[in-house]
Design an enzyme around this catalytic site. Structure first.
Site, PDB file in Angstrom:
ATOM      1  N   ASP A 171       0.903  -1.142   0.000  1.00 32.21           N
ATOM      2  CA  ASP A 171       0.000   0.000   0.000  1.00 32.21           C
ATOM      3  C   ASP A 171       0.939   1.188   0.000  1.00 32.21           C
ATOM      4  OD1 ASP A 171      -1.445   2.275   0.900  1.00 32.21           O
ATOM      5  OD2 ASP A 171      -3.024   0.944   1.641  1.00 32.21           O
ATOM      6  N   HIS A 172       1.091   1.841  -1.137  1.00 29.83           N
ATOM      7  CA  HIS A 172       2.194   2.794  -1.246  1.00 29.83           C
ATOM      8  C   HIS A 172       2.042   3.994  -0.305  1.00 29.83           C
ATOM      9  CE1 HIS A 172      -0.404   4.977  -4.076  1.00 29.83           C
ATOM     10  NE2 HIS A 172       0.415   6.006  -3.984  1.00 29.83           N
ATOM     11  N   HIS A 234      -5.757   2.865   1.253  1.00 29.37           N
ATOM     12  CA  HIS A 234      -4.903   3.962   1.716  1.00 29.37           C
ATOM     13  C   HIS A 234      -5.492   4.703   2.932  1.00 29.37           C
ATOM     14  CE1 HIS A 234      -2.903   3.162  -1.963  1.00 29.37           C
ATOM     15  NE2 HIS A 234      -3.621   3.925  -2.755  1.00 29.37           N
TER      16      HIS A 234
END
Ligand code: BG6
Length: 463
Positions: A171-172, A234
């Site tokens: 999950d950047h 996110h």
């Protein structure tokens, strides 16, 4: 040839690889971390030679790498990049891949699935033909499934083949500098940590607004929408970091346990119409690969509650939208006003595009007047050149962590499961309630109803 640790990217000619993964590898090469993987195998359907691919990749690295471009460093990286032409949906082709790996004496595989989740099972099936693949690590891009059911089945497939501890769900947002900073700002400052609860905080607002629309991803996005694309992953990750109890340490187990407690305490709104607003920007239906009658939301705002001793009764507002007037990702903590008529103190953690901290507090107006005005202190961390040079970009940080085997900042399956469950349920309630997907103008602040969601409760979005 010595034994090789090989990093393989499925989806090697996709946007993610060019824009994020290759520049991240280049940055890691620059900072000396890239030695963890000795070869990079890029798998794609297009017919390139390795030489051609390296030339193509150079342009993207030059354009998107965080650190300045140095031909010498790129050469060091690119010599280790091998392009392997293959249709990854063709199971028979994996025999060839197996002999290719044998020839290069590959071991310690790291596979990156930079492809849509519907392809994950077919790749896993193919990898059964590759010796030693099951002992490797795998990095999976979001979205992880399309709903709870699909995600659960995907997870089973992945964990049946790979060891559960070798599955890295990326999950950047968890690689972003200011997301990492939330805990420090909170715990290392008694002026915040001592007030971090519903008794002292009026509301917390988590916003992720984007100027861009769906761009080239209409096909994917139309099946997804803002709730699944941004909120389920996110924004729920950020919510859990903001709301969790301080973990004893930053180990994967401790972080995860505390984040899970928050997810388990999320309360489902009784009346969804008073707690959620969905919107769609005008012109969305004309975007490429979007259905002409689509009611997919490009904007979502939700009011939710974490039902535990720390947060009971205090609203968290979460919103995300495309084609908004500005790009802005932030966490605004609005403290309770000490006296009627006195403005709230506000702590705003700015995640992007500027990284920094804004603090608003009350002071006396200078001079003879006795009235109260607001002091607005705005610290810009990303304005410093030292910061820009030293702070890794999200993918760079997360790839580096995966190479080193650090799993704390990757999503764990039960977190994904719990957030899917919540998001599936609120979507379903909204749909069953036949609530509108409000139209909003591109370049605006989103649907008016999203402002009302707050104003009805005496709040307003902090911008
Ligand atoms: C992705 C979403 O995960 O995050 C995109 O699929 C979104 O729709 C992107 O645009 C936003 O990422 P960032 O890092 O630009 O905030």
């Amino acid at each position: 040839m010595s034994r090789q640790q090989v990093f393989t990217i499925f989806g090697g000619t996709g946007d993610l690889t060019f824009r994020k993964l290759l520049p991240a590898l280049y940055n890691l090469e620059m900072t000396g971390t890239q030695e963890f993987c000795t070869q990079v195998v890029v798998i794609g359907r297009r017919d390139y030679t390795s030489e051609e691919y390296r030339e193509l990749a150079r342009e993207w690295v030059e354009k998107f790498a965080r650190l300045h471009y140095k031909e010498e460093t790129y050469q060091k990286l690119s010599q280790r990049i091998i392009y392997y032409h293959m249709d990854f949906t063709d199971e028979a082709a994996y025999e060839g891949l197996d002999s290719f790996y044998r020839d290069m004496e590959a071991e310690n595989h790291i596979f990156y699935f930079a492809v849509a989740p519907r392809f994950f099972p077919v790749i896993v099936n193919g990898l059964k033909k590759v010796a030693g693949a099951e002992n490797g690590k795998v990095v999976l891009e979001k979205p992880f499934g399309e709903n709870l059911r699909a995600a659960a089945s995907l997870n089973e497939t992945m964990e049946k083949f790979f060891l559960p501890g070798h599955v890295y769900r990326i999950d950047h947002y968890l690689g972003k500098e200011m997301v990492r900073n939330i805990q420090t700002i909170r715990y290392a400052n008694p002026i915040f940590s001592n007030l971090w609860d519903a008794e002292h905080i009026e509301c917390i607002q988590i916003s992720a607004l984007e100027e861009v629309g769906v761009e080239t991803r209409g096909g994917y996005y139309d099946q997804s929408g803002a709730l699944k694309d941004m909120m389920q992953n996110h924004l729920f990750q950020i919510l859990t970091i903001v709301a969790m109890e301080q973990p004893g340490s930053l180990t994967v187990e401790e972080m995860h346990r505390e984040q899970m407690k928050v997810l388990s305490a999320l309360r489902m709104p009784e009346d969804i119409s008073a707690n959620m607003v969905l919107g769609q920007y005008q012109g969305y239906r004309e975007e490429k690969s979007v259905r002409k009658d689509s009611d997919t939301e490009t904007y979502a705002a939700v009011r939710l509650f974490v039902d535990n001793d720390r947060w009971r009764g205090m609203p968290f507002y979460i919103r995300t939208g495309k084609k908004m007037e500005k790009r802005e990702m932030q966490v605004a903590v609005v403290f309770k006003s000490p006296l009627p008529g006195v403005e709230n103190n506000i702590l705003n953690i700015k995640i992007q595009p500027t990284e920094g901290v804004y603090l608003q507090f009350n002071i006396k107006r200078p001079g003879e007047a006795e009235d109260i005005i607001q002091a607005k202190m705005d610290f810009c961390q990303s304005c410093s050149i030292v910061h820009q040079t030293n702070t890794p970009e999200a993918y760079e940080r997360l790839l580096g962590a995966c190479f080193r085997g650090e799993r704390s900042w990757f999503s764990q399956w039960d977190q994904i499961e719990a957030s899917w469950k919540y998001v599936d349920d609120i979507r379903e309630k909204y749909r069953r309630g036949q609530l509108p997907v409000y139209e909003y103008e591109p370049g605006s602040t989103g649907p008016e109803a999203a402002s009302e969601l707050l104003s009805l409760n005496g709040h307003s979005w902090f911008d």
